[in-house]
Design a protein around this motif. Structure first.
Motif, PDB file in Angstrom:
ATOM      1  N   LEU A   1       0.791  -1.227   0.152  1.00  0.00           N
ATOM      2  CA  LEU A   1      -0.209   0.163   0.027  1.00  0.00           C
ATOM      3  C   LEU A   1       1.104   1.222  -0.070  1.00  0.00           C
ATOM      4  CD1 LEU A   1      -2.661   1.352   0.410  1.00  0.00           C
ATOM      5  CD2 LEU A   1      -2.408   1.301   2.853  1.00  0.00           C
ATOM      6  N   ASN A   2       0.732   2.209  -0.994  1.00  0.00           N
ATOM      7  CA  ASN A   2       1.229   3.528  -0.996  1.00  0.00           C
ATOM      8  C   ASN A   2       0.191   4.441  -0.321  1.00  0.00           C
ATOM      9  OD1 ASN A   2       3.486   2.731  -2.338  1.00  0.00           O
ATOM     10  ND2 ASN A   2       2.514   2.984  -4.459  1.00  0.00           N
ATOM     11  N   PHE A   3       0.397   4.998   0.771  1.00  0.00           N
ATOM     12  CA  PHE A   3      -0.413   5.955   1.327  1.00  0.00           C
ATOM     13  C   PHE A   3       0.099   7.439   1.375  1.00  0.00           C
ATOM     14  CE2 PHE A   3      -1.779   8.091   5.366  1.00  0.00           C
ATOM     15  CZ  PHE A   3      -2.863   8.102   5.274  1.00  0.00           C
ATOM     16  N   VAL A   4      -0.532   8.186   0.858  1.00  0.00           N
ATOM     17  CA  VAL A   4      -0.383   9.637   0.548  1.00  0.00           C
ATOM     18  C   VAL A   4      -1.206  10.595   1.273  1.00  0.00           C
ATOM     19  CG1 VAL A   4       0.133  11.616  -1.110  1.00  0.00           C
ATOM     20  CG2 VAL A   4       0.632   9.026  -1.631  1.00  0.00           C
ATOM     21  N   SER A   5      -0.650  11.470   2.177  1.00  0.00           N
ATOM     22  CA  SER A   5      -1.626  12.358   3.082  1.00  0.00           C
ATOM     23  C   SER A   5      -1.184  13.902   2.629  1.00  0.00           C
ATOM     24  CB  SER A   5      -1.383  11.771   4.291  1.00  0.00           C
ATOM     25  OG  SER A   5      -2.019  12.904   5.164  1.00  0.00           O
ATOM     26  N   LEU A   6      -2.077  14.578   2.207  1.00  0.00           N
ATOM     27  CA  LEU A   6      -1.466  15.854   1.794  1.00  0.00           C
ATOM     28  C   LEU A   6      -2.050  16.937   2.458  1.00  0.00           C
ATOM     29  CD1 LEU A   6      -2.150  15.529  -2.019  1.00  0.00           C
ATOM     30  CD2 LEU A   6      -0.128  15.014  -0.853  1.00  0.00           C
ATOM     31  N   GLN A   7      -1.487  17.756   3.135  1.00  0.00           N
ATOM     32  CA  GLN A   7      -1.646  18.907   4.132  1.00  0.00           C
ATOM     33  C   GLN A   7      -1.741  20.118   3.202  1.00  0.00           C
ATOM     34  OE1 GLN A   7      -2.367  15.523   5.884  1.00  0.00           O
ATOM     35  NE2 GLN A   7       0.009  15.786   5.839  1.00  0.00           N
TER      36      GLN A   7
END
Length: 361
Positions: A149-155
């Motif tokens: 899993l690639n998990f990308v969190s953009l703030q």
């Protein structure tokens, strides 16, 4: 409703876990006497392929898979009644990302999200945090055996937003988890990416970039728990700061248990100070209970902008503002390029350019 008994107190700032965080700017998220709404503000931005489900469920039907000592996380678990559950079927290989977008209201909110990647599945999940908002969030990520899993969190918040979150990943045997945490907006952002290994052969890659400008506080507290043998982890976070009272905090903790023989781990944090008045705190930690490991190390650097690089580019006829932007892009490119998503990479670089322009560089 209550999922647990409250046994914690509102922090004062003297606690180790909160000594860097500006409590007065948290709009009551940390204050147990303040009312906070139970709300799910994330929603899917694209159609879901066969084998992927996104549902709102009762929290009691999806109890936490791990214990947390984070105050915000425990407050969420006590207060919320609903949870957003994203499930990815076993053996499913997705070529396009699953995108979740947050639409916040003005009042503070608490939210819990559960992501479950099935056996041998391969997928990418992107969470976009944009606009304004005051959010306390828990994201629990579970990878079954062999899952990737690639998990990308953009703030990418507006400058008024406050965001406190824990991202906890539980990795099964031979699972591969890659996390990208990008923080380039908000007034106060505090993200706690944590990893727990439950099966041998698992691998966690944790990447992060952050850019703080005038008055912003961006804090990232990483904890990796090596509790099984023959697991591997890598951490690489980069941050830049520009403007008066720009502040970043990076804490990196790796704990290698006595039973975790064959562990291979390394954590790195680099910070680039672009102007006077900016401050970066960086604290890497290793706790090792066994000598039978492949390797364990950490490094941290904080330094000023390299004027020699700037001079070199200007001597080739490149204007000073463009030269500065190129140096900063180069600093972040190592991590941003790993996203392997051209439109997302350029979007983040453009946002960094915009943030730099706000401080008149």
């Amino acid at each position: 409703m209550s999922l647990l008994t409250t046994n914690y107190l509102t922090p004062t700032g003297r606690e180790e876990a909160w000594r860097f965080t500006p409590l007065k700017r948290l709009v009551g998220l940390h204050d147990l006497t303040t009312q906070v709404a139970d709300r799910i503000s994330l929603s899917g931005m694209n159609s879901l392929p066969t084998g992927v489900t996104l549902v709102t469920a009762n929290a009691v039907d999806h109890p936490p898979a791990y214990a947390s000592n984070d105050l915000i996380t425990n407050r969420i678990r006590e207060k919320i009644e609903k949870v957003l559950v994203l499930s990815i079927a076993k053996d499913l290989e997705l070529t396009e990302p699953i995108i979740l977008n947050r639409g916040c209201k003005d009042s503070p909110e608490l939210s819990r999200v559960v992501i479950r990647a099935g056996v041998n599945s391969k997928s990418t999940v992107i969470i976009e945090n944009v606009g304004g908002g005051v959010v306390g969030e828990e994201i629990e990520i579970s990878l079954a055996s062999g899952a990737s899993l690639n998990f990308v969190s953009l703030q990418e918040w507006d400058r008024t937003a406050v965001h406190l979150a824990q991202h906890h990943a539980v990795l099964g045997k031979d699972a591969h988890f890659t996390s990208y945490v990008v923080s380039v907006g908000g007034s106060v952002v505090r993200i706690n990416p944590t990893v727990e290994f439950t099966g041998a052969g698992a691998f966690a890659d944790l990447y992060g970039i952050y850019f703080a400008t005038d008055g912003q506080h961006l804090e990232h507290r990483i904890h990796i728990n090596h509790g099984v043998a023959n697991a591997k982890s890598r951490v690489n976070y980069k941050g830049a700061l520009a403007g008066d009272a720009a502040r970043t905090v990076w804490i990196g903790d790796v704990y290698i248990h006595k039973v975790a023989e064959g562990t291979d781990t390394y954590e790195l944090n680099r910070n680039l100070l672009l102007t006077d008045g900016a401050r970066a705190d960086s604290v890497p930690n290793l706790e090792i209970e066994t000598g039978e490991i492949v390797g364990a190390g950490h490094a941290s650097t904080t330094g000023r902008f390299d004027d020699e690089q700037l001079f070199y580019l200007q001597s080739r006829g490149i204007p000073a503002d463009i030269a500065r932007r190129l140096v900063i892009r180069g600093f972040f490119a190592e991590i941003i390029s790993k996203l392997k998503n051209e439109s997302l990479e350029e979007r983040l670089m453009s946002r960094i350019d915009d943030e730099l322009a706000k401080v008149g560089q």
